[in-house]
Design a protein around this motif. Sequence first.
Motif, PDB file in Angstrom:
ATOM      1  N   UNK A 116       0.824  -1.201   0.000  1.00  0.00           N
ATOM      2  CA  UNK A 116       0.000   0.000   0.000  1.00  0.00           C
ATOM      3  C   UNK A 116       0.859   1.253   0.000  1.00  0.00           C
ATOM      4  N   UNK A 117       1.939   1.244   0.795  1.00  0.00           N
ATOM      5  CA  UNK A 117       2.814   2.408   0.859  1.00  0.00           C
ATOM      6  C   UNK A 117       3.468   2.665  -0.504  1.00  0.00           C
ATOM      7  N   UNK A 118       3.904   1.584  -1.151  1.00  0.00           N
ATOM      8  CA  UNK A 118       4.504   1.735  -2.475  1.00  0.00           C
ATOM      9  C   UNK A 118       3.509   2.245  -3.499  1.00  0.00           C
ATOM     10  N   UNK A 119       2.272   1.750  -3.405  1.00  0.00           N
ATOM     11  CA  UNK A 119       1.221   2.191  -4.330  1.00  0.00           C
ATOM     12  C   UNK A 119       0.918   3.677  -4.124  1.00  0.00           C
ATOM     13  N   UNK A 120       0.847   4.094  -2.872  1.00  0.00           N
ATOM     14  CA  UNK A 120       0.570   5.495  -2.565  1.00  0.00           C
ATOM     15  C   UNK A 120       1.696   6.379  -3.093  1.00  0.00           C
ATOM     16  N   UNK A 121       2.947   5.983  -2.867  1.00  0.00           N
ATOM     17  CA  UNK A 121       4.076   6.763  -3.354  1.00  0.00           C
ATOM     18  C   UNK A 121       4.079   6.823  -4.880  1.00  0.00           C
ATOM     19  N   UNK A 122       3.658   5.729  -5.519  1.00  0.00           N
ATOM     20  CA  UNK A 122       3.591   5.727  -6.979  1.00  0.00           C
ATOM     21  C   UNK A 122       2.569   6.736  -7.486  1.00  0.00           C
ATOM     22  N   UNK A 162       3.170   9.960  -9.862  1.00  0.00           N
ATOM     23  CA  UNK A 162       2.411  10.166 -11.093  1.00  0.00           C
ATOM     24  C   UNK A 162       1.771  11.549 -11.119  1.00  0.00           C
ATOM     25  N   UNK A 163       1.221  11.958  -9.981  1.00  0.00           N
ATOM     26  CA  UNK A 163       0.603  13.286  -9.935  1.00  0.00           C
ATOM     27  C   UNK A 163       1.639  14.389 -10.071  1.00  0.00           C
ATOM     28  N   UNK A 164       2.827  14.210  -9.502  1.00  0.00           N
ATOM     29  CA  UNK A 164       3.892  15.202  -9.653  1.00  0.00           C
ATOM     30  C   UNK A 164       4.298  15.320 -11.119  1.00  0.00           C
ATOM     31  N   UNK A 165       4.409  14.169 -11.783  1.00  0.00           N
ATOM     32  CA  UNK A 165       4.744  14.191 -13.204  1.00  0.00           C
ATOM     33  C   UNK A 165       3.648  14.856 -14.014  1.00  0.00           C
ATOM     34  N   UNK A 166       2.389  14.532 -13.689  1.00  0.00           N
ATOM     35  CA  UNK A 166       1.266  15.136 -14.411  1.00  0.00           C
ATOM     36  C   UNK A 166       1.221  16.656 -14.198  1.00  0.00           C
ATOM     37  N   UNK A 167       1.496  17.100 -12.960  1.00  0.00           N
ATOM     38  CA  UNK A 167       1.505  18.530 -12.668  1.00  0.00           C
ATOM     39  C   UNK A 167       2.589  19.233 -13.470  1.00  0.00           C
ATOM     40  N   UNK A 168       3.784  18.626 -13.547  1.00  0.00           N
ATOM     41  CA  UNK A 168       4.862  19.224 -14.328  1.00  0.00           C
ATOM     42  C   UNK A 168       4.491  19.340 -15.798  1.00  0.00           C
ATOM     43  N   UNK A 169       3.807  18.320 -16.328  1.00  0.00           N
ATOM     44  CA  UNK A 169       3.374  18.362 -17.724  1.00  0.00           C
ATOM     45  C   UNK A 169       2.376  19.495 -17.941  1.00  0.00           C
ATOM     46  N   UNK A 170       1.423  19.630 -16.999  1.00  0.00           N
ATOM     47  CA  UNK A 170       0.446  20.714 -17.123  1.00  0.00           C
ATOM     48  C   UNK A 170       1.117  22.085 -17.015  1.00  0.00           C
ATOM     49  N   UNK A 171       2.086  22.191 -16.091  1.00  0.00           N
ATOM     50  CA  UNK A 171       2.779  23.464 -15.906  1.00  0.00           C
ATOM     51  C   UNK A 171       3.565  23.848 -17.145  1.00  0.00           C
ATOM     52  N   UNK A 172       4.227  22.854 -17.741  1.00  0.00           N
ATOM     53  CA  UNK A 172       4.975  23.133 -18.967  1.00  0.00           C
ATOM     54  C   UNK A 172       4.043  23.544 -20.103  1.00  0.00           C
TER      55      UNK A 172
END
Length: 237
Positions: A200-206, A210-220
């Motif tokens: 569960x901890x690994x899934x949450x961190x994943x 993913x959200x950090x990557x998605x946010x960076x894509x939106x910001x760019x």
Amino acid sequence: MAKLYGLLMVVSLAALVPYAVSRPNGALPGACVSMVPSHNESAQPSPGPITVTHNIPTSGGFMRNYNYQVTVESSGQEFWGILCQVRDASDTAATRPYGAFTPGSSQLKNLNCNSSFGATTGISPYAAITHTGRLRTNNISFYWRMADGPLPPQLAVVCSVVLTFSNYYVRIPSAAFSTSPDVTAMPDGACPQAQSATTDAGRYQAYLACWAQRFNEWNQAYQRWVDTSGGCAVPSP
């Protein structure tokens, strides 16, 4: 002697009745709606010694497609069996179940309640969880997750718990949790890292990654839009 033998047989059979009726292999679909065991006995006033807890955020929404842990615990005697669902917190007696459970051990199994709710659609065949054999434990944990689909404003985990044949509690609710804002919804297909996570901890961190990557894509993408719009940071209505 014959009369005494017959009396002993009757007493012995009577003693076995609770074990025959208390459904040692789990609740039946007939209990899906009311969540009341077929014991012909009145339920005890809730919650008694039973608590139902979870690690789902109680406000601010929750992450869909994430396995949250649910624990049923007795502060007194051991319990024999359980039947749990997640329902609308505003009316746990009359509403349909939501989401899907994953048993945390071989002592538990899913109960398919689809046919019990008539024409109601969108109910997972894993929307209820019950015992596989007499538990005889003071606590047990399992997991719940919600995929797609509309939800009421608040949900709660609701459990019926059998301590003995004549001592049971019906629809004990957990703390309610908010279903909005739904800002954390992300299907597994959009986050392959979550599919390969083993805890569960690994899934949450994943999901966080993913959200950090998605946010960076939106910001760019936003910065590119600002650059091509002549420096105007806010589009005209």
